[in-house]
Design an enzyme around this catalytic site. Sequence first.
Site, mmCIF file in Angstrom:
data_model
loop_
_atom_site.group_PDB
_atom_site.id
_atom_site.type_symbol
_atom_site.label_atom_id
_atom_site.label_comp_id
_atom_site.label_asym_id
_atom_site.label_seq_id
_atom_site.Cartn_x
_atom_site.Cartn_y
_atom_site.Cartn_z
ATOM 1 C CD GLU A 185 -2.827 1.271 2.341
ATOM 2 O OE1 GLU A 185 -2.557 0.219 3.390
ATOM 3 O OE2 GLU A 185 -3.208 2.359 2.601
ATOM 4 C CE LYS A 215 3.025 -0.201 4.708
ATOM 5 N NZ LYS A 215 2.324 -0.051 3.424
ATOM 6 N NE ARG A 244 3.359 -7.450 10.552
ATOM 7 C CZ ARG A 244 2.622 -6.952 9.321
ATOM 8 N NH1 ARG A 244 1.986 -7.598 8.594
ATOM 9 N NH2 ARG A 244 2.967 -5.672 9.054
#
Length: 560
Positions: free
Chosen positions: A35, A272, A262
């Site tokens: 994203e 982020k 992850r």
Amino acid sequence: MSTKEKSLNFIEQIIEEDIKNGLPTEKLHFRFPPEPNGYLHLGHASSICLNFGLGLKYNAPVNLRFDDTNPSKEEQEFVDAIKQDVEWLGYKWANEVYASDYFQQLYDWAVQMIKDGKAYVDSQTSEEMAQQKGTPSTVGVDSPYRNRSVEENLDLFERMKNGEFEEGTHILRAKIDMAHTNMLMRDPIMYRIMKKAHHRTNNDWCIYPMYDWAHGESDYLESISHSFCTLEFLPHRELYDWFLDQVVDENNIRPKQREFARRNLSHTVVSKRKLARLVSEGHVTGWDDPRMSTISGLRRRGYTAASIRNYADTIGIAKRDNLIDVSLLEFCIREDLNKIAPRVMAVLDPVKLVITNYPEGQEEWLDAENNPEEEVMTFRKVPFSKELYIEREDFKEEANSKFFRLTLGKEVRLKNAYIIKGESVVKDENGNITEIHATYDADSRSGSGSEASKRKVKGTIHWVSVPHAVEAEVRIYDRLFVDENPDGNKEVDFLDFINPNSLEVVKGYLEPSLSTAVEGDKFQFQRLGYFCVDKNSTPEALVFNKTVGLRDTWAKVEQK
Ligand code: ATP
Ligand code: MG
């Protein structure tokens, strides 16, 4: 190539299984779907290396897909930075694509779902909807708008799209099952109204699709065979499949979502949202601050793409979340820089050394080996003169027998130069040493072949000639967080663990060969560590970043 095949990881096993069951290898197609709401970090590097690595292994295309469905947080700056980072890591995407490329198709499909009675417009407040959601152990309650007529839904949805309603007044929901055991299946939101300009579609749209609705359909439109994502999407898989069921044509490839853990790194954050806070609240100078876990920060810090790929390969992929110790990352960069970084001499905490029996005004340009790791030895010239800088900690007036550096009455070798002996010190009124006086053995020059040059002395120290020294700003970094897992305790804000001493700026004195160094150049400052030229550097005012020390000193500090 090793003769032994590397054993397959569980993702590769899934692919091999699909091939065995009839999936033609030419149908394999992967994607990396960031994203564009921030810069890529080391966690993304794992996902990039996984997806692009599979592309290389199976000779399959990999798309770079921007998941740009939330214009309130996304920007062109982030798109550009992401492309730069993926390229820098050494990967080539087959297609640069955007979820926003599919806004019209997604809308058309949503209209079809309304017609099929699979979606409806809900006009409750978000609080009302939250109350009806139920809990994992209790069923939800149907919305009073759930049984609106197709005509009314079509009309409202079109007017949502035309901008007739304010944000938050209506949403489009999939009509699945408010009693479903998977909470995500309880009539999930497909569209919300957002009156925000999008970095690509500007004001064409004021309704935007949700991740779950956009992601799988984007995969489908791009003929992605395997859609790998992180574990938090495991419960979403059922919804991913349900949405695909609404649109898949059996002649086309049906994408398969699979999950991996992850990757988290100790002493930093890889999210982020958190990295954005470090930037916006001024704890660092920007997304590419050399202390950041971003790809751009690591690059500026002096990390090579090879070292990051090697790190990602070494940790591999896993089925469970865990915390990787940052010392592994540091090991990877040290290993690479040891091979490629030229050795140079620099003094970062200087004290002046005067060689009293060296002729006044004389200078010599001595040969210094560039890198002992090179197959063919190469040399550069370093100037030597009567006055030198050495590191303050390389001298002690009185020292025990374990101190192999300079002391009074004992000999030590100056790297690439002569053997010297400490004779006396000069002090200021406060008792601080301002000068060390030494004598040299004129026959002992390194590499001269003389008997004296072969004399063994216990220590070797580095130095820089005072009249030839080039001054530079040297930025020495430490870990950004004092806690191993700043993110680990949800009660405490991760910013409470920030290391107040993560940056120290010193004036360094460098050998003159460094005066022409340019941004990105990497060196080993002998005995001190690896350093690179920062982007703020100019020929008049050099700036260096410390990448990493020569060995892991942090482990010792922590044990104390
Ligand atoms: P963040 O929480 O930092 O915003 P994200 O998952 O929201 O991360 P995206 O841009 O949506 O960021 O992620 C792009 C891809 O990178 C996704 O497939 C995601 O699963 C993967 N990814 C993100 N962070 C990690 C991580 N720490 N380890 C492995 N993969 C990751
Ligand atoms: Mg995300």
